[in-house]
Scaffold this active site. Structure first.
Site, PDB file in Angstrom:
ATOM      1  CG  HIS A  99      -0.304  -0.189   2.517  1.00 16.55           C
ATOM      2  ND1 HIS A  99       0.054  -1.430   2.977  1.00 16.55           N
ATOM      3  CD2 HIS A  99       0.066   0.676   3.485  1.00 16.55           C
ATOM      4  CE1 HIS A  99       0.601  -1.336   4.166  1.00 16.55           C
ATOM      5  NE2 HIS A  99       0.646  -0.052   4.499  1.00 16.55           N
ATOM      6  CG  HIS A 101       0.523   5.264   4.134  1.00 19.51           C
ATOM      7  ND1 HIS A 101      -0.290   5.112   5.231  1.00 19.51           N
ATOM      8  CD2 HIS A 101       1.354   4.194   4.136  1.00 19.51           C
ATOM      9  CE1 HIS A 101       0.040   3.990   5.869  1.00 19.51           C
ATOM     10  NE2 HIS A 101       1.037   3.423   5.230  1.00 19.51           N
TER      11      HIS A 101
END
Ligand code: AMP
Ligand code: ZN
Length: 133
Positions: A99, A101
């Site tokens: 992921h 951010h």
């Protein structure tokens, strides 16, 4: 992956606040409530981190990061973004599904999104000799 929370969010098994999605990727709100507008962008197919992801998946994730960042600036009143990623537990990764951010930024918003480092311990030239490719 069966017990991966982000796989479950990607599939819809667990609810997430979905900002944007396409066939390969999903952008959704981070639940941390640590900073306004904290968004995560993930591939829908499981890979752990940048060390584990194939180039096509990484490319799809970064294209979605760009789409979301453009949206934040063009339509949501933000001026810039910080992009953050931890790849591996050694780097502070807490959820083992890749992921990025996104932290939306405005001038003078008072957010300090840059890590506080304690100062390099080794001479820059000897580190360079080890790192150069
Ligand atoms: P990292 O430490 O870089 O692996 O970041 C993991 C992030 O996932 C943290 O910012 C968490 O707040 C976020 N997170 C964990 N569980 C969820 C969830 N169910 N929905 C949205 N964000 C989550
Ligand atoms: Zn996963």
């Amino acid at each position: 992956m069966d017990d991966c929370i982000f796989c479950k969010i990607a599939s819809g098994e667990i609810q997430g606040l979905r900002i944007y999605e396409n066939e390969e990727t999903l952008a959704f709100m981070d639940i941390a409530k640590d900073v306004d507008g904290h968004i995560l962008v993930i591939p829908k197919a499981h890979c752990k981190n940048i060390l584990d992801c194939d180039p096509e998946t990484l490319s799809a994730v970064m294209q979605t990061v760009k789409i979301v960042a453009d949206h934040l600036v063009e339509n949501c009143g933000y001026e810039g973004v910080n992009l953050l990623n931890a790849s591996d537990e050694s780097a502070g990764q807490s959820v083992p599904h890749f992921h990025i951010h996104i932290i939306p930024r405005k001038r003078d918003d008072g957010i300090d999104a840059w890590p506080k480092f304690e100062g390099a311990k080794e001479d820059i030239h000897s580190v360079f000799e080890k790192l150069k490719m």
